[in-house]
Design a protein around this motif. Sequence first.
Motif, PDB file in Angstrom:
ATOM      1  N   GLY A   1       0.803  -1.211   0.000  1.00  0.00           N
ATOM      2  CA  GLY A   1       0.000   0.000   0.000  1.00  0.00           C
ATOM      3  C   GLY A   1       0.839   1.265   0.000  1.00  0.00           C
ATOM      4  N   THR A   2       0.186   2.392   0.152  1.00  0.00           N
ATOM      5  CA  THR A   2       0.859   3.692   0.106  1.00  0.00           C
ATOM      6  C   THR A   2       0.676   4.496   1.388  1.00  0.00           C
ATOM      7  N   ASP A   3      -0.113   3.972   2.335  1.00  0.00           N
ATOM      8  CA  ASP A   3      -0.432   4.727   3.546  1.00  0.00           C
ATOM      9  C   ASP A   3       0.561   4.409   4.662  1.00  0.00           C
ATOM     10  N   TRP A   4       1.814   4.785   4.447  1.00  0.00           N
ATOM     11  CA  TRP A   4       2.830   4.621   5.491  1.00  0.00           C
ATOM     12  C   TRP A   4       3.842   5.759   5.346  1.00  0.00           C
ATOM     13  N   ASP A   5       4.543   6.084   6.426  1.00  0.00           N
ATOM     14  CA  ASP A   5       5.306   7.331   6.547  1.00  0.00           C
ATOM     15  C   ASP A   5       6.364   7.501   5.459  1.00  0.00           C
ATOM     16  N   ARG A   6       7.101   6.446   5.178  1.00  0.00           N
ATOM     17  CA  ARG A   6       8.231   6.599   4.265  1.00  0.00           C
ATOM     18  C   ARG A   6       7.917   6.220   2.820  1.00  0.00           C
ATOM     19  N   TYR A   7       6.641   6.071   2.503  1.00  0.00           N
ATOM     20  CA  TYR A   7       6.301   5.721   1.120  1.00  0.00           C
ATOM     21  C   TYR A   7       6.848   6.740   0.110  1.00  0.00           C
ATOM     22  N   PRO A   8       6.736   8.067   0.359  1.00  0.00           N
ATOM     23  CA  PRO A   8       7.321   9.016  -0.610  1.00  0.00           C
ATOM     24  C   PRO A   8       8.831   8.826  -0.779  1.00  0.00           C
ATOM     25  N   HIS A   9       9.556   8.482   0.316  1.00  0.00           N
ATOM     26  CA  HIS A   9      11.006   8.275   0.216  1.00  0.00           C
ATOM     27  C   HIS A   9      11.307   7.009  -0.582  1.00  0.00           C
ATOM     28  N   TYR A  10      10.489   5.962  -0.372  1.00  0.00           N
ATOM     29  CA  TYR A  10      10.669   4.740  -1.150  1.00  0.00           C
ATOM     30  C   TYR A  10      10.440   5.009  -2.624  1.00  0.00           C
ATOM     31  N   LEU A  11       9.376   5.730  -2.931  1.00  0.00           N
ATOM     32  CA  LEU A  11       9.041   6.011  -4.326  1.00  0.00           C
ATOM     33  C   LEU A  11      10.141   6.852  -4.979  1.00  0.00           C
ATOM     34  N   GLN A  12      10.662   7.837  -4.245  1.00  0.00           N
ATOM     35  CA  GLN A  12      11.734   8.678  -4.779  1.00  0.00           C
ATOM     36  C   GLN A  12      12.977   7.836  -5.080  1.00  0.00           C
ATOM     37  N   GLY A  13      13.356   6.960  -4.137  1.00  0.00           N
ATOM     38  CA  GLY A  13      14.520   6.113  -4.355  1.00  0.00           C
ATOM     39  C   GLY A  13      14.315   5.135  -5.490  1.00  0.00           C
ATOM     40  N   LEU A  14      13.116   4.564  -5.587  1.00  0.00           N
ATOM     41  CA  LEU A  14      12.819   3.610  -6.654  1.00  0.00           C
ATOM     42  C   LEU A  14      12.927   4.280  -8.019  1.00  0.00           C
ATOM     43  N   GLU A  15      12.350   5.458  -8.148  1.00  0.00           N
ATOM     44  CA  GLU A  15      12.418   6.165  -9.424  1.00  0.00           C
ATOM     45  C   GLU A  15      13.853   6.532  -9.779  1.00  0.00           C
ATOM     46  N   GLU A  16      14.642   6.887  -8.777  1.00  0.00           N
ATOM     47  CA  GLU A  16      16.055   7.207  -9.030  1.00  0.00           C
ATOM     48  C   GLU A  16      16.804   5.983  -9.535  1.00  0.00           C
ATOM     49  N   LEU A  17      16.566   4.825  -8.912  1.00  0.00           N
ATOM     50  CA  LEU A  17      17.232   3.599  -9.335  1.00  0.00           C
ATOM     51  C   LEU A  17      16.773   3.163 -10.725  1.00  0.00           C
ATOM     52  N   LEU A  18      15.482   3.284 -11.002  1.00  0.00           N
ATOM     53  CA  LEU A  18      14.980   2.916 -12.321  1.00  0.00           C
ATOM     54  C   LEU A  18      15.564   3.816 -13.403  1.00  0.00           C
TER      55      LEU A  18
ATOM     56  N   THR B   1      18.522   5.281 -13.291  1.00  0.00           N
ATOM     57  CA  THR B   1      19.967   5.090 -13.437  1.00  0.00           C
ATOM     58  C   THR B   1      20.356   3.642 -13.684  1.00  0.00           C
ATOM     59  N   GLY B   2      19.399   2.741 -13.620  1.00  0.00           N
ATOM     60  CA  GLY B   2      19.713   1.337 -13.839  1.00  0.00           C
ATOM     61  C   GLY B   2      20.216   0.614 -12.617  1.00  0.00           C
ATOM     62  N   GLY B   3      20.073   1.217 -11.421  1.00  0.00           N
ATOM     63  CA  GLY B   3      20.501   0.557 -10.182  1.00  0.00           C
ATOM     64  C   GLY B   3      21.907   0.923  -9.820  1.00  0.00           C
ATOM     65  N   SER B   4      22.242   0.766  -8.558  1.00  0.00           N
ATOM     66  CA  SER B   4      23.576   1.094  -8.040  1.00  0.00           C
ATOM     67  C   SER B   4      23.962   0.078  -6.998  1.00  0.00           C
ATOM     68  N   GLY B   5      25.228  -0.322  -7.006  1.00  0.00           N
ATOM     69  CA  GLY B   5      25.712  -1.259  -5.998  1.00  0.00           C
ATOM     70  C   GLY B   5      26.606  -0.618  -4.987  1.00  0.00           C
ATOM     71  N   ALA B   6      26.703   0.721  -4.995  1.00  0.00           N
ATOM     72  CA  ALA B   6      27.637   1.401  -4.100  1.00  0.00           C
ATOM     73  C   ALA B   6      27.216   1.225  -2.659  1.00  0.00           C
ATOM     74  N   GLY B   7      28.206   1.118  -1.776  1.00  0.00           N
ATOM     75  CA  GLY B   7      27.948   1.069  -0.352  1.00  0.00           C
ATOM     76  C   GLY B   7      27.574  -0.283   0.191  1.00  0.00           C
ATOM     77  N   ARG B   8      27.452  -1.308  -0.702  1.00  0.00           N
ATOM     78  CA  ARG B   8      27.015  -2.607  -0.210  1.00  0.00           C
ATOM     79  C   ARG B   8      28.163  -3.362   0.422  1.00  0.00           C
ATOM     80  N   ARG B   9      27.803  -4.420   1.123  1.00  0.00           N
ATOM     81  CA  ARG B   9      28.807  -5.319   1.661  1.00  0.00           C
ATOM     82  C   ARG B   9      29.074  -6.393   0.623  1.00  0.00           C
ATOM     83  N   LEU B  10      30.327  -6.638   0.307  1.00  0.00           N
ATOM     84  CA  LEU B  10      30.664  -7.642  -0.679  1.00  0.00           C
ATOM     85  C   LEU B  10      30.542  -9.038  -0.096  1.00  0.00           C
ATOM     86  N   PRO B  11      30.022 -10.002  -0.881  1.00  0.00           N
ATOM     87  CA  PRO B  11      30.064 -11.393  -0.428  1.00  0.00           C
ATOM     88  C   PRO B  11      31.496 -11.830  -0.229  1.00  0.00           C
TER      89      PRO B  11
END
Length: 344
Positions: free
Chosen positions: A275-292, A294-304
Amino acid sequence: MEQEPVTGRVVALQANFCRVRLDRDGPGQQLELLCVRRTRLGKSGQQVHVGDQVSLDGIDWTAGRAAVSRLFPRSSRLLRPAVANCTRLLVVVALAQPEPDPVQITRFLLAAEATDLQVELVLSKIDLVPRPGLEAWLVRLKGWGYDPIGLSVATGEGLEALRQRLAEPGITVLCGPSGVGKSSLLNALIPALQLRVAAVSGRLQRGRHTTRHVELFALGPEALLADTPGFNRPDLPLDPSRLAALFPEMRQALRSGACRYRNCLHRGDPGCCVGTDWDRYPHYLQGLEELLATGGSGAGRRLPEQEVQAERPEVRLDRRQRQPSRRRLRQSEQEGLSPPSPTD
């Protein structure tokens, strides 16, 4: 009888040197050695990071010097900040000076969640805000899925609760925006450090960088804290399809139900269980659109670990092509001998 190898943990990197805290005290209660890294480590693609467990050779106890000859396998490695074998991340956020930014806090939490490590959250400078403001933020962040600790370095409130939480064995990495008081917090937890601190910029209300490199400090017998340079906009980690798993509140919703479509990106489509009725939904949507976009980013992750430990084969010259070292040439000159040949 074969001598037992000397081992230790890298606690700081300084230019071409690293400081190694020994697992066992050396002669005269020596606790640390200043070390260089063997060239073969670089040739085989192995980089030394703060937090690495290493083996030493070529030790000069009088001068306090040695060389890192081997890296032991890592349990984890962060890219930003570069720390090995950490067990938890402590995200520090100020409630004043600078003012808290929900988008910035979310990006730090997403980067922390992407490491698959335990994530703790601290609210600093609580003495600078009214009590109702603090309570509102505590309730809000618990709705995000966290159990934050509010503390004040000035009054000491919350320090003991945080100290108890960090007393477990392992390496805790402090991270967060510049100016939130990470160095001040370390000074309060370990008074003997006396790290340099600076006030927030008055005009821009931005933090000033006082920590320039990563360094480990001992909080207890097996508990270490890593102070890291602050930065203000961490990259979004991973790909769009995995972004939802980095929000604790979304993970809870997905455990309670299932979306109609397996490839649902949770943008309010029919059949989405989030759903959309939760506090950080706008932040999730903003991040999702940014990743879509740019094609995604792997920066900052922990390497296997299998990716971390992958090594390039060491490049070696044929013995006939090697040149004698300057040391061997000097020895030959002193002894009145002809220079050694490459095959000697």
